[in-house]
Structures are given as structure tokens and as C-alpha cells.
Design a protein around this motif. Structure first.
Motif, PDB file in Angstrom:
ATOM      1  N   LEU A  35      93.580  16.972  40.593  1.00 31.37           N
ATOM      2  CA  LEU A  35      93.388  15.800  41.447  1.00 31.37           C
ATOM      3  C   LEU A  35      92.666  14.655  40.731  1.00 31.37           C
ATOM      4  O   LEU A  35      92.339  13.643  41.359  1.00 31.37           O
ATOM      5  N   SER A  36      92.405  14.822  39.446  1.00 35.41           N
ATOM      6  CA  SER A  36      91.713  13.803  38.644  1.00 35.41           C
ATOM      7  C   SER A  36      90.316  13.484  39.183  1.00 35.41           C
ATOM      8  O   SER A  36      89.834  12.367  39.056  1.00 35.41           O
ATOM      9  N   LEU A  37      89.662  14.486  39.755  1.00 33.25           N
ATOM     10  CA  LEU A  37      88.316  14.285  40.281  1.00 33.25           C
ATOM     11  C   LEU A  37      87.269  14.292  39.175  1.00 33.25           C
ATOM     12  O   LEU A  37      86.140  13.840  39.376  1.00 33.25           O
ATOM     13  N   LEU A  38      87.642  14.802  38.010  1.00 34.85           N
ATOM     14  CA  LEU A  38      86.697  14.917  36.903  1.00 34.85           C
ATOM     15  C   LEU A  38      86.801  13.753  35.928  1.00 34.85           C
ATOM     16  O   LEU A  38      86.084  13.707  34.930  1.00 34.85           O
ATOM     17  N   THR A  39      87.703  12.832  36.201  1.00 33.45           N
ATOM     18  CA  THR A  39      87.905  11.668  35.333  1.00 33.45           C
ATOM     19  C   THR A  39      88.154  10.439  36.199  1.00 33.45           C
ATOM     20  O   THR A  39      88.479  10.551  37.386  1.00 33.45           O
ATOM     21  N   ALA A  40      88.032   9.280  35.608  1.00 33.42           N
ATOM     22  CA  ALA A  40      88.252   8.034  36.337  1.00 33.42           C
ATOM     23  C   ALA A  40      89.658   7.484  36.144  1.00 33.42           C
ATOM     24  O   ALA A  40      90.000   6.440  36.701  1.00 33.42           O
ATOM     25  N   SER A  41      90.467   8.164  35.360  1.00 29.89           N
ATOM     26  CA  SER A  41      91.777   7.623  34.992  1.00 29.89           C
ATOM     27  C   SER A  41      92.778   7.643  36.133  1.00 29.89           C
ATOM     28  O   SER A  41      93.736   6.878  36.141  1.00 29.89           O
ATOM     29  N   GLY A  42      92.581   8.570  37.085  1.00 28.52           N
ATOM     30  CA  GLY A  42      93.561   8.723  38.142  1.00 28.52           C
ATOM     31  C   GLY A  42      94.761   9.553  37.748  1.00 28.52           C
ATOM     32  O   GLY A  42      95.676   9.752  38.550  1.00 28.52           O
ATOM     33  N   ARG A  43      94.798  10.058  36.512  1.00 28.31           N
ATOM     34  CA  ARG A  43      95.923  10.869  36.046  1.00 28.31           C
ATOM     35  C   ARG A  43      95.637  12.337  36.298  1.00 28.31           C
ATOM     36  O   ARG A  43      94.574  12.849  35.924  1.00 28.31           O
ATOM     37  N   TYR A  84      95.462  16.117  35.714  1.00 28.59           N
ATOM     38  CA  TYR A  84      95.255  16.973  34.538  1.00 28.59           C
ATOM     39  C   TYR A  84      94.681  16.215  33.335  1.00 28.59           C
ATOM     40  O   TYR A  84      94.766  16.691  32.204  1.00 28.59           O
ATOM     41  N   ALA A  85      94.099  15.048  33.561  1.00 24.49           N
ATOM     42  CA  ALA A  85      93.527  14.281  32.450  1.00 24.49           C
ATOM     43  C   ALA A  85      92.368  15.045  31.817  1.00 24.49           C
ATOM     44  O   ALA A  85      91.615  15.754  32.484  1.00 24.49           O
ATOM     45  N   ASP A  86      92.239  14.884  30.511  1.00 23.98           N
ATOM     46  CA  ASP A  86      91.180  15.594  29.789  1.00 23.98           C
ATOM     47  C   ASP A  86      89.815  15.021  30.135  1.00 23.98           C
ATOM     48  O   ASP A  86      89.638  13.810  30.248  1.00 23.98           O
ATOM     49  N   TYR A  87      88.844  15.900  30.292  1.00 21.34           N
ATOM     50  CA  TYR A  87      87.470  15.468  30.561  1.00 21.34           C
ATOM     51  C   TYR A  87      86.494  16.086  29.557  1.00 21.34           C
ATOM     52  O   TYR A  87      85.277  16.025  29.739  1.00 21.34           O
ATOM     53  N   THR A  88      87.033  16.672  28.487  1.00 17.60           N
ATOM     54  CA  THR A  88      86.185  17.366  27.518  1.00 17.60           C
ATOM     55  C   THR A  88      85.738  16.473  26.367  1.00 17.60           C
ATOM     56  O   THR A  88      84.876  16.864  25.581  1.00 17.60           O
ATOM     57  N   GLY A  89      86.351  15.296  26.233  1.00 22.05           N
ATOM     58  CA  GLY A  89      86.012  14.415  25.129  1.00 22.05           C
ATOM     59  C   GLY A  89      86.730  14.734  23.834  1.00 22.05           C
ATOM     60  O   GLY A  89      86.349  14.230  22.767  1.00 22.05           O
ATOM     61  N   TYR A  90      87.801  15.539  23.895  1.00 23.77           N
ATOM     62  CA  TYR A  90      88.544  15.859  22.674  1.00 23.77           C
ATOM     63  C   TYR A  90      89.059  14.584  21.995  1.00 23.77           C
ATOM     64  O   TYR A  90      89.613  13.698  22.653  1.00 23.77           O
TER      65      TYR A  90
END
Length: 456
Positions: free
Chosen positions: A132-140, A142-148
């Protein structure tokens, strides 16, 4: 069971998610269907509610099981692929079931399915996949939130890559190419957060983590690159057909979905009913989801170079036999090693994530292990017929029909893994490590699934 898995694969082909997201969606749906079914079985336990949702034995009939399973599948698919509501509603209506909001009767089969789905959906929203992109601000999703971040700058796939564009030859490198719509794309590392996703049977993403890939600067690193050059130069029509058949790229059912399709053969071969299939697909889909987590744990841990980067670095000043920017259909010829290309479509030259381990090998071995354990035998017997002039990578091939035969599940998994070497997107060590990892994951997933349905 077959109907809803077929519907899920249809949705996956349209949505074009990555392989890990595909496996996760299939696992959530098949778990919800299993949990709905378990309410009408005298001993099976729900993964969410144990025996608490079990219905009275007088209600244990095919009609109730069918309705509960279908409503559970429908609800999960709406959550996973909301833009395809029209398809899912039509499928439910085709079964003679209602698509209006669930009634308040807690004992109805429809309510049982809704409860099973809601619990799985809730767990999925908090499993770390960032659906649901709750861990990122991108709105995408499954967006990465680990900083890879990749250590190497990007390279243009259809142009020669100078060595200075590969400062870390042992590490993954983003590629720019034209996608099937003709747009330039540079995909980021797909699903970099996957090792943080909650698994089904694994104690952690790293539980069975294999050893590292060949190290840059070692003879093994150089040899594995030379091996792929030799393989590519000697491939015949059968090897090319194998690479094409198992490619499972965008707009396909992807590697996890491929094994859901192969399981249909087992269901039809052994004349399964839904009571048998619900358990088989429950174990299979969760093994595929855990295989994704385990494989991506290794990919993130080692961040290893794909063959296209390693070969372009090592053979940068050499002339090699490979494909020109016109692609495999134009045939092999002498090209600069800095411009080497794998046997892949020009619109998807190499998957956008690290090499070690091969995800396809891991998915395939996990699935083969589950099917072997569930059926009590490694016997498979499936055949895929490759029609003349039907390959996606080189449409003029094969010159005549080719039959791919797999006497055993293990044979099919081994061929799937080998196909990645034929395709030029994995090294041998990434394949063998992926197969070994997948077998361990498959055994663990089957053992846990079996405990659920046996009530132990």
C-alpha cells in the motif's frame, strides 16, 4: 481451485508485477482459499484462526466449500489487483455467485470466505512488502524503503560499455533499454525490500542463505564468464527453445505462475478434486513466496553482477562471438566484448536485480520439492510442445516442432535453472545455489502446510 488460480494468472499477465510480487499474491490468495476450505474440514486448521472458524459437520459439503473458497479468492484478488475488478466480478458471476457486499450472517459460506480473505489481506498489508506504499512517500506499490543504492552507474544496454562505467565489476548494475512500448527505461533494483517481508515457513529470510558468488578477481569469476561465451556460441535450436520457454518475462505468468500452471497438469493427471487441490496449491504457493524471500535475501546480501556487466568488463578490449544491437534474431557474429548481449529480447535484456542466486532456479526447485512431497513421487511426465517458428526471442525458430519432456519434477526444475545459462542471465554457481536453496525452502514450506491441514 484451478479456476481461481487461472484467473489470478490472467490478472498477473495484465498487471505485469515482478516475480516476487507475483508469488506473494498467489500465496495470499491460496492461503485465503485454504483457510475458507478448512472451515468445512474436520481436522484442518486455519493459518489465522486455528479451529475457531470451523463450521458444524452438517455444513461440511461441497457447495459450502466451493462458495467459501470462491468468495475468499475474489476478495483477495480485488485487493491485489484492484484495477481488474470487472474481470473478478465476471468470474464470480460465471460461477453463479453474487458480487454484492457480503451479508451479515456469520454462518454463511460467503461470510466464511470473507472472513478468511480479510485476515489474509490484513496480514499482507503489514507483512513488509509495502503493497500500500505506507512505508514510502512515492505512492508506488512495493516501493523500496531500505535505502538500497547500486554501486555502479547505469549502462546503456545496446551500446558498448566502457570499463570506467563499471567501477565495481562484481556488483549489480542498472541497465537502460527500450521497453516493449518503445520507451527508454532504467529499472531500479526490483523488490529490494523483499528480505524484510514476513515469510510463511522460514524462520528468517536468511535461514538457508547460500555461500557467496565467485569473487571478482578470482579465476572462478573469469571462468564463469568464459563458460557463458562458450554456451552462447554452441547453442542449438533445442537450447534456444528451452531458454525461450522458461523465460517467463513481462506479460507472462512469470516464474512462480509458471509452476502454478505446471501444477494444473498434476491435478488433471491425478484426477484431483478441490479438496486435494486446495492443499496442494496452499503448500505450493507459499513455497514460491518463501522462495522469493530467500532468493532476494541472497541477491541483496551479495549484490552480485549479472553476466552482461561482468562479461563487458572482462572482455572489454576483446572481440567475442555474440549478438549485435539487432538482437538474437540477426544471429551470432563478431562484436566487441564491451557490447556483449545475452540471448534475450531487446525489450527486456536482463532482469533488474542481482545475479546470485537465480530466482528462477530457486522458485523451480521449491515447487518441484513440494509437488514431489505432495504426490509422494518425483514422477511428472509433462511435455511442452514448442511449435515451429514460435519463439519470442527469435521468431524464425525452431525450424521444426520441438517437444520438451520432463520425466520428473526434478528434471523440470533442473531444465528451468539451466535455461538461465542458455539465456545468458545467470552463472552456473547462481543456478546450482538457487536450486539447492529452493529445495530447502520447498521442504520447509511443505512441512508447515502439512501441519496445518493435518491439524497437528
Amino acid at each position: 481451485m484451478l479456476f481461481w488460480n487461472d484467473t489470478a494468472l490472467q490478472a498477473i499477465r495484465a498487471a505485469r508485477p515482478g516475480p516476487p510480487m507475483c508469488a506473494r499474491s498467489l500465496a495470499i490468495m491460496n492461503t485465503a482459499m485454504y483457510n475458507a476450505w478448512s472451515a468445512y474440514d474436520p481436522q484442518a486448521m486455519s493459518t489465522q484462526h486455528g479451529a475457531a472458524t470451523r463450521r458444524p459437520s452438517a455444513e461440511h459439503n461441497r457447495r459450502n466449500r466451493f462458495a467459501a473458497i470462491s468468495h475468499a479468492a475474489h476478495a483477495v484478488l480485488l485487493d491485489q489487483f484492484p484495477s481488474q475488478k470487472t474481470l473478478f466480478d465476471a468470474q464470480l458471476l460465471a460461477l453463479g455467485l453474487d458480487t454484492t457486499p457480503v451479508d451479515a450472517s456469520p454462518g454463511s459460506a460467503r461470510s466464511v470466505g470473507a472472513v478468511a480473505a480479510a485476515a489474509c489481506i490484513r496480514d499482507g498489508h503489514g507483512d513488509g512488502a509495502n503493497q500500500l506504499s505506507l512505508l514510502t512517500a512515492s505512492g508506488r506499490a512495493y516501493a523500496d524503503y531500505t535505502g538500497y543504492q547500486p554501486r555502479n552507474p547505469g549502462a546503456i544496454a545496446l551500446q558498448a560499455t566502457a570499463r570506467e562505467r563499471i567501477p565495481f565489476p562484481g556488483n549489480w548494475q542498472p541497465l537502460t533499454y527500450l521497453d516493449s512500448g518503445g520507451a527508454a527505461t532504467t529499472p531500479e533494483f526490483l523488490a529490494a525490500c523483499l528480505p524484510r517481508v514476513k515469510p510463511f515457513a522460514l524462520t528468517s529470510a536468511a535461514q538457508f542463505r547460500p555461500g557467496p558468488p565467485a569473487a571478482f578477481g578470482s579465476a572462478e569469476f573469469n571462468d564463469q564468464a568464459r563458460q557463458l561465451l562458450t554456451i552462447q556460441a554452441s547453442m542449438g535450436e533445442t537450447e534456444k527453445a528451452i531458454a525461450d520457454y522458461w523465460a517467463d518475462g513481462p506479460s507472462s505468468e512469470l516464474p512462480p505462475g509458471h509452476w502454478i500452471l505446471l501444477a494444473r497438469f498434476v491435478s488433471e493427471r491425478d484426477v484431483h478434486d478441490d479438496d486435494i487441490d486446495v492443499k496442494m496449491y496452499f503448500a505450493l504457493a507459499n513455497a514460491l513466496a518463501d522462495a522469493a524471500i530467500a532468493a532476494w535475501d541472497a541477491k541483496i546480501c551479495y549484490d552480485s553482477a549479472r553476466p552482461i556487466s561482468a562479461i563487458r568488463y572482462l572482455m572489454n578490449a576483446e572481440t567475442v562471438i555474440s549478438y549485435s544491437p539487432l538482437g538474437p534474431a540477426a544471429g551470432l557474429g563478431p562484436v566487441s566484448g564491451a557490447a556483449w548481449l545475452p540471448y534475450q529480447p531487446l525489450t527486456f535484456i536482463t532482469p533488474p536485480f542481482a545475479e546470485h542466486v537465480s530466482g528462477h532456479s530457486c522458485f523451480s526447485a521449491a515447487a518441484a520439492e513440494v509437488l514431489k512431497l505432495y504426490t509422494g513421487s518425483d514422477r511428472f511426465g509433462a511435455v511442452a510442445t514448442i511449435r515451429a517458428r514460435s519463439l519470442k526471442i527469435d521468431p524464425k525458430l525452431p525450424s521444426m516442432e520441438i517437444a520438451l519432456r520432463w520425466p520428473t519434477f526434478s528434471d523440470a526444475a533442473a531444465e528451468a535453472g539451466q535455461s538461465r545459462l542458455y539465456g545468458g542471465i545467470h552463472f552456473e554457481k547462481g543456478n546450482t545455489a538457487g536450486l539447492s536453496l529452493g529445495r530447502q525452502v520447498g521442504a520447509a514450506a511443505f512441512a508447515k502446510a502439512e501441519r496445518y491441514w493435518s491439524g497437528s
